[in-house]
Design a protein around this motif. Structure first.
Motif, PDB file in Angstrom:
ATOM      1  N   ARG A 169      14.490 -48.284 -15.054  1.00  0.00           N
ATOM      2  CA  ARG A 169      15.912 -48.568 -14.845  1.00  0.00           C
ATOM      3  C   ARG A 169      16.472 -49.459 -15.951  1.00  0.00           C
ATOM      4  O   ARG A 169      17.636 -49.336 -16.334  1.00  0.00           O
ATOM      5  CB  ARG A 169      16.135 -49.244 -13.482  1.00  0.00           C
ATOM      6  CG  ARG A 169      15.791 -48.365 -12.284  1.00  0.00           C
ATOM      7  CD  ARG A 169      16.350 -48.966 -10.993  1.00  0.00           C
ATOM      8  NE  ARG A 169      15.881 -50.302 -10.703  1.00  0.00           N
ATOM      9  CZ  ARG A 169      14.795 -50.595  -9.995  1.00  0.00           C
ATOM     10  NH1 ARG A 169      14.039 -49.611  -9.505  1.00  0.00           N
ATOM     11  NH2 ARG A 169      14.449 -51.852  -9.761  1.00  0.00           N
ATOM     12  N   MET A 170      15.669 -50.370 -16.460  1.00  0.00           N
ATOM     13  CA  MET A 170      16.143 -51.336 -17.450  1.00  0.00           C
ATOM     14  C   MET A 170      16.200 -50.753 -18.858  1.00  0.00           C
ATOM     15  O   MET A 170      17.119 -51.084 -19.625  1.00  0.00           O
ATOM     16  CB  MET A 170      15.235 -52.567 -17.456  1.00  0.00           C
ATOM     17  CG  MET A 170      15.271 -53.391 -16.187  1.00  0.00           C
ATOM     18  SD  MET A 170      14.056 -54.732 -16.188  1.00  0.00           S
ATOM     19  CE  MET A 170      14.663 -55.781 -17.521  1.00  0.00           C
ATOM     20  N   ARG A 173      19.586 -49.187 -20.737  1.00  0.00           N
ATOM     21  CA  ARG A 173      20.644 -50.138 -21.083  1.00  0.00           C
ATOM     22  C   ARG A 173      20.199 -51.099 -22.181  1.00  0.00           C
ATOM     23  O   ARG A 173      20.993 -51.482 -23.051  1.00  0.00           O
ATOM     24  CB  ARG A 173      21.101 -50.907 -19.841  1.00  0.00           C
ATOM     25  CG  ARG A 173      21.913 -50.044 -18.878  1.00  0.00           C
ATOM     26  CD  ARG A 173      22.280 -50.777 -17.594  1.00  0.00           C
ATOM     27  NE  ARG A 173      23.204 -51.889 -17.812  1.00  0.00           N
ATOM     28  CZ  ARG A 173      23.694 -52.638 -16.815  1.00  0.00           C
ATOM     29  NH1 ARG A 173      23.353 -52.358 -15.542  1.00  0.00           N
ATOM     30  NH2 ARG A 173      24.525 -53.628 -17.064  1.00  0.00           N
ATOM     31  N   CYS A 418      19.179 -63.394 -11.815  1.00  0.00           N
ATOM     32  CA  CYS A 418      19.698 -63.631 -10.463  1.00  0.00           C
ATOM     33  C   CYS A 418      20.000 -65.112 -10.247  1.00  0.00           C
ATOM     34  O   CYS A 418      21.049 -65.474  -9.692  1.00  0.00           O
ATOM     35  CB  CYS A 418      18.677 -63.152  -9.423  1.00  0.00           C
ATOM     36  SG  CYS A 418      18.313 -61.387  -9.462  1.00  0.00           S
ATOM     37  N   SER A 472      17.694 -58.038  -8.120  1.00  0.00           N
ATOM     38  CA  SER A 472      18.162 -56.865  -8.850  1.00  0.00           C
ATOM     39  C   SER A 472      18.135 -57.166 -10.337  1.00  0.00           C
ATOM     40  O   SER A 472      18.325 -58.316 -10.752  1.00  0.00           O
ATOM     41  CB  SER A 472      19.584 -56.501  -8.419  1.00  0.00           C
ATOM     42  OG  SER A 472      20.175 -55.568  -9.310  1.00  0.00           O
ATOM     43  N   GLU A 473      17.917 -56.127 -11.125  1.00  0.00           N
ATOM     44  CA  GLU A 473      17.983 -56.273 -12.577  1.00  0.00           C
ATOM     45  C   GLU A 473      19.414 -56.339 -13.093  1.00  0.00           C
ATOM     46  O   GLU A 473      19.649 -56.707 -14.254  1.00  0.00           O
ATOM     47  CB  GLU A 473      17.239 -55.123 -13.268  1.00  0.00           C
ATOM     48  CG  GLU A 473      17.904 -53.754 -13.170  1.00  0.00           C
ATOM     49  CD  GLU A 473      17.626 -53.029 -11.859  1.00  0.00           C
ATOM     50  OE1 GLU A 473      18.028 -51.852 -11.759  1.00  0.00           O
ATOM     51  OE2 GLU A 473      16.996 -53.622 -10.962  1.00  0.00           O
ATOM     52  N   ALA A 474      20.387 -55.985 -12.255  1.00  0.00           N
ATOM     53  CA  ALA A 474      21.783 -55.900 -12.709  1.00  0.00           C
ATOM     54  C   ALA A 474      22.325 -57.212 -13.274  1.00  0.00           C
ATOM     55  O   ALA A 474      22.980 -57.203 -14.333  1.00  0.00           O
ATOM     56  CB  ALA A 474      22.672 -55.394 -11.574  1.00  0.00           C
ATOM     57  N   LEU A 477      21.005 -57.642 -16.894  1.00  0.00           N
ATOM     58  CA  LEU A 477      21.548 -56.682 -17.842  1.00  0.00           C
ATOM     59  C   LEU A 477      23.031 -56.933 -18.091  1.00  0.00           C
ATOM     60  O   LEU A 477      23.506 -56.831 -19.231  1.00  0.00           O
ATOM     61  CB  LEU A 477      21.319 -55.261 -17.331  1.00  0.00           C
ATOM     62  CG  LEU A 477      19.841 -54.850 -17.201  1.00  0.00           C
ATOM     63  CD1 LEU A 477      19.730 -53.475 -16.580  1.00  0.00           C
ATOM     64  CD2 LEU A 477      19.129 -54.899 -18.545  1.00  0.00           C
ATOM     65  N   ASN A 478      23.769 -57.286 -17.045  1.00  0.00           N
ATOM     66  CA  ASN A 478      25.194 -57.611 -17.225  1.00  0.00           C
ATOM     67  C   ASN A 478      25.374 -58.832 -18.122  1.00  0.00           C
ATOM     68  O   ASN A 478      26.266 -58.872 -18.982  1.00  0.00           O
ATOM     69  CB  ASN A 478      25.856 -57.856 -15.867  1.00  0.00           C
ATOM     70  CG  ASN A 478      25.928 -56.599 -15.018  1.00  0.00           C
ATOM     71  OD1 ASN A 478      25.818 -55.476 -15.525  1.00  0.00           O
ATOM     72  ND2 ASN A 478      26.101 -56.778 -13.715  1.00  0.00           N
TER      73      ASN A 478
END
Length: 490
Positions: A169-170, A173, A418, A472-474, A477-478
């Motif tokens: 997933r990472m 991006r 996080c 979450s990895e979000a 990445l954000n």
């Protein structure tokens, strides 16, 4: 005393002996005479034999069966002792002792091979260690996945399959961000000049103090590969110095201060129990990475550091704080993981994760490791490895048997993403403090929400309790896309 009190008293001595063994490792990597390697390997093997005998003592099982924990903390202590007892009991004493002996020897062999760019001097001992680690994994796995059995030592409950899914997933991006950054015309100027070792070390102590390092319970030394060691009332850090690159020393020190501060921040009531240490290496890395990156490489602290470096080194080739901030975060296709920028760091980890899974599974032989490393690095980073010290010899981990450790670095980055989001919401004026060289508000929040708990909560539970959101990895990445998009004008 009841059975649980007997168990605690026994465990207290085991924890103390384990701390002594860890101090022997610190000594070997910092001040031990080079000629003492064989003696130290026997000392480490003897300590491991004593510790293994204690960890597998049949009385532990009897005490656990009869124990009546009275609190949440005691229940967790019993569960952790049970886990360690079960795992240790599966490993033959001979194997535990031989692993301690060989990894102690291999550490010195690796350091000399790295200095001489001589993988042929290192690969035979690495092959021996790999055979021992496969044997250990088979004993621990009890028919399950070998790599998962080793990973569980560093990130309890995690599996290689889940790590692989996270990385899948990472990766898109991260690669897209890297390509965009390297493809833009706006490229920060590199720092250049000569930066004397003693001046670097003086400034590094100032920076460590700014991040709240407790010098009454710690110290700083030089090592080939920076690390931290110890817990409770004695947690030490190491750094390394390159006189053409002061960022190497400064930021590796901030990183290790994060590790050490975690250990020193644990509730003192947990000392000499399984709760008195970091709950996992992923959580440990979350502390070192948030200290180093989100705070240390942030615009606010970089502005403070710019002035201190300008004063310490009688001026820099970088002339203003904004340009310095960009230089601190400069993205370059370098070889060395520990020097990698935030955009590419996790790609280095993904490569090592795949390689070590293949080594443990028997899909890759040690004799083919340099070629496999170089091919994978070129495929992932588009650069040919120029020499072994910049390739397969750069990391100490496999020489000391740390198979399954590498993915916790990237997991720590995810956790740090996080935590940073929650920290910024809880301490909205944080950047004003960092601009004054004061990381205190962040350190206090992390100590209260993460560090003081030690091993009380499971890794994911701890991060989710601290952030009040699912892992979450979000957020990571954000954060990366926003930060580097701003620096590079994307």
């Amino acid at each position: 005393m009841n059975a649980f009190d007997d168990l605690l008293a026994f465990q207290r001595q085991t924890e103390a002996l384990s701390s002594v063994a860890e101090r022997l490792g610190w000594d070997q990597e910092t001040v031990m005479p080079r000629g003492a390697t064989e003696q130290r390997s026997e000392e480490m093997a003897a300590m491991e034999a004593v510790l293994h005998e204690r960890r597998t003592d049949p009385r532990i099982g009897e005490w656990l069966d009869a124990a009546s924990p009275r609190t949440e903390a005691e229940t967790r202590i019993a569960a952790l002792i049970q886990r360690d007892f079960t795992r240790a009991s599966r490993i033959p004493a001979r194997l535990a002792e031989e692993l301690a002996r060989q990894t102690s020897l291999a550490q010195g062999i690796w350091a000399e091979a790295r200095a001489a760019d001589a993988p042929e001097a290192y690969l035979p001992v690495l092959d021996q260690i790999l055979m021992l680690k496969r044997e250990e994994a088979a004993a621990l796995a009890d028919g399950g996945d070998l790599y998962d059995a080793l990973l569980d030592d560093y990130e309890p409950g995690m599996t290689g399959a889940r790590i692989a899914q996270l990385f899948d997933r990472m990766r898109p991006r991260l690669v897209a961000l890297r390509d965009a950054v390297l493809g833009t015309e706006r490229q920060p100027q590199p720092l250049s000049g000569h930066f004397p070792q003693e001046t670097q070390l003086r400034l590094t102590r100032t920076v460590a103090t700014a991040f709240g390092y407790d010098w009454s319970r710690g110290r700083m030394d030089i090592a080939v590969h920076p690390f931290s060691s110890g817990r409770w009332q004695d947690s030490r850090i190491t750094t390394r110095v390159v006189e053409t690159d002061p960022f190497n020393c400064l930021y590796s020190t901030i990183h290790e201060v994060g590790h050490s501060s975690y250990e020193l921040g644990i509730d003192p009531d947990y000392a000499f129990t399984p709760l008195g240490r970091g709950v996992s290496m992923g959580v440990h890395e979350s502390q070192s990475r948030i200290y180093e990156n989100q705070m240390g490489r942030g615009r606010a602290f970089a502005g403070w550091l710019f002035q201190r470096m300008s004063d310490a080194f009688d001026g820099l080739n970088i002339t203003d704080p904004d340009a310095f901030y960009a230089t601190v975060n400069r993205v370059t296709p370098g070889f060395i993981r520990t020097e990698a920028d935030e955009v590419q760091y996790n790609l280095h980890i993904m490569m090592r994760f795949d390689i070590e899974r293949d080594l443990i599974a028997g899909r890759l032989d040690v004799k083919d490791l340099p070629e496999a490393w170089n091919a994978r690095f070129h495929a992932d980073f588009g650069v040919a490895v120029d020499r072994p010290a910049n390739g397969v010899l750069q990391d100490v981990h496999w020489s000391v048997g740390l198979f399954g450790y590498f993915p916790t670095y990237a997991l720590g980055n995810v956790y740090a993403g996080c935590l940073d989001r929650a920290l910024r919401a809880a301490v909205p004026d944080l950047d004003a403090a960092l601009a004054r060289g004061d990381a205190g508000p962040a350190v206090e929040w992390l100590r209260e929400n993460v560090q003081r708990h030690g091993g009380l909560l499971a890794p994911t539970e701890l991060i989710e309790t601290a952030t009040r959101a699912p892992v979450s990895e979000a957020p990571l990445l954000n954060y990366l896309e926003h930060k580097f998009g701003s620096i590079y004008g994307l």
